[in-house]
Design a protein around this motif. Structure first.
Motif, PDB file in Angstrom:
ATOM      1  N   SER A 100      24.111  19.067   9.783  1.00  0.00           N
ATOM      2  CA  SER A 100      22.935  18.200   9.616  1.00  0.00           C
ATOM      3  C   SER A 100      23.168  16.940  10.439  1.00  0.00           C
ATOM      4  N   VAL A 132      18.500  19.728  10.869  1.00  0.00           N
ATOM      5  CA  VAL A 132      19.642  20.618  10.637  1.00  0.00           C
ATOM      6  C   VAL A 132      19.790  21.556  11.840  1.00  0.00           C
ATOM      7  N   GLU A 176      12.664  19.300   6.128  1.00  0.00           N
ATOM      8  CA  GLU A 176      13.727  19.437   7.112  1.00  0.00           C
ATOM      9  C   GLU A 176      13.305  20.315   8.283  1.00  0.00           C
ATOM     10  N   GLN A 177      13.820  19.954   9.447  1.00  0.00           N
ATOM     11  CA  GLN A 177      13.601  20.761  10.632  1.00  0.00           C
ATOM     12  C   GLN A 177      14.872  21.540  10.912  1.00  0.00           C
ATOM     13  N   LEU A 237      17.305  24.378   2.544  1.00  0.00           N
ATOM     14  CA  LEU A 237      16.390  23.525   3.297  1.00  0.00           C
ATOM     15  C   LEU A 237      15.220  23.124   2.419  1.00  0.00           C
ATOM     16  N   LYS A 265      19.010  13.428   7.734  1.00  0.00           N
ATOM     17  CA  LYS A 265      18.443  14.037   6.529  1.00  0.00           C
ATOM     18  C   LYS A 265      17.369  15.056   6.883  1.00  0.00           C
ATOM     19  N   ARG A 266      16.791  14.914   8.086  1.00  0.00           N
ATOM     20  CA  ARG A 266      15.653  15.771   8.420  1.00  0.00           C
ATOM     21  C   ARG A 266      15.950  16.806   9.492  1.00  0.00           C
TER      22      ARG A 266
END
Ligand SMILES: Nc1nc2c(ncn2[C@@H]2O[C@H](COP(=O)(O)OP(=O)(O)O)[C@@H](O)[C@H]2O)c(=O)[nH]1
Ligand SMILES: [Mg+2]
Length: 200
Positions: free
Chosen positions: A81, A87, A19-20, A15, A84-85
Motif C-alpha cells: 500500500s 494498493v 481503494e485503488q 480492499l 491509504k487509497r
C-alpha cells in the motif's frame, strides 16, 4: 506523489470501496533482484515460485557472480500500500528468455512495469526493455546496486539502455524496503504523468 513515502503500510488484506488496486509488473533479467524486491516490500507473505536450479541450467542461467541456487519459474506475487487509497499488486516475472511468454501473460492488465537492471549485465536487460515496450507497457528502470557492480553515471546508463528522455531511471537496493518503495512510487508518479499528458 506528495505524502506517499511517509505513509505506513496497512495490514488489512481486504480492499474497501475507496481503494485503488493497481497491477504492476516487476521485470528484469535473471538474478537482478526481482524476487528480493517483491519480498522486501510486500506487506503480505509474498508468493514465490522458486525452484532449485539443476544441472540442466548450467550454461543457460548465468550464475557467475552469485550464490544463487534457486530460480523463479512462474511468478512472484506481493502487495504494497503506497497510501491509504493506493494498493499495488506486484507480479514478478521470471527473467530468462524461455519464460518470456510467462512475462507476456503476467503483463495483462498491468498499468506499468518496474524494470530492474544490473550494471554487470546490462546486455540482458535490452531484450526485456524491448519486450515491455512492444507490450505497450509504460515503465521505469531501477538499477539494483550490487556491491561489486560498476557504477556509471545516469547519463551514460540512459544512453547505453537507449532510454527515452521521459523514462525515469532510479537506483535502488532491492533488499531495502524504503528504497524499493521509492522506486515503485517513482513508477506510479510516472504513470500519473502519462495520464495527465494531453492527447496528441
Ligand atoms: N548484494 C546484493 N545482493 C542482492 C541484491 N538484490 C538481490 N540480491 C541477491 O541476488 C540474488 C538474486 O536475487 P533474486 O531476487 O533471486 O533475483 P531474480 O532472479 O531477479 O528474482 C539473491 O541471492 C539475492 O539475495 C542487492 O541489491 N544487493
Ligand atoms: Mg526470482
Amino acid at each position: 506523489m506528495p505524502g506517499y513515502a511517509a505513509c505506513e503500510p496497512r495490514t488489512s488484506p481486504v480492499l474497501t470501496g475507496s481503494e485503488q488496486a493497481v497491477k504492476i509488473l516487476i521485470a528484469g533479467p535473471f538474478s537482478v533482484g526481482k524476487t528480493t524486491l517483491v519480498g522486501s516490500v510486500s506487506e503480505i507473505k509474498p508468493l514465490t515460485t522458486e525452484e532449485v536450479m539443476t544441472s540442466a541450467g548450467v550454461g543457460v542461467d548465468n550464475t557467475d557472480h552469485l550464490d544463487k541456487t534457486t530460480t523463479t519459474v512462474a511468478m512472484d506475487f506481493g502487495r504494497v500500500s503506497l497510501s491509504k487509497r493506493l494498493v499495488l499488486y506486484l507480479f514478478g516475472a521470471p527473467g530468462q528468455p524461455r519464460f518470456y511468454p510467462v512475462l507476456e501473460d503476467l503483463s495483462r492488465g498491468a498499468l506499468g512495469a518496474l524494470v530492474l537492471a544490473d550494471t554487470r549485465s546490462l546486455d540482458k536487460t535490452y531484450p526485456i526493455l524491448q519486450l515491455v515496450e512492444d507490450l505497450g507497457l509504460p515503465y521505469i528502470v531501477a538499477v539494483n546496486t550490487f556491491d561489486d557492480a560498476p557504477a556509471h553515471d545516469p547519463g551514460r546508463l540512459r544512453h547505453v539502455m537507449d532510454l527515452e528522455a521521459g523514462t525515469p531511471l532510479v537506483m535502488c537496493d532491492a533488499r531495502d524496503r524504503r528504497s524499493s518503495v521509492t522506486a515503485l512510487t517513482t513508477l506510479v508518479e510516472h504513470l500519473l504523468t502519462l495520464t495527465r499528458e494531453p492527447a496528441r
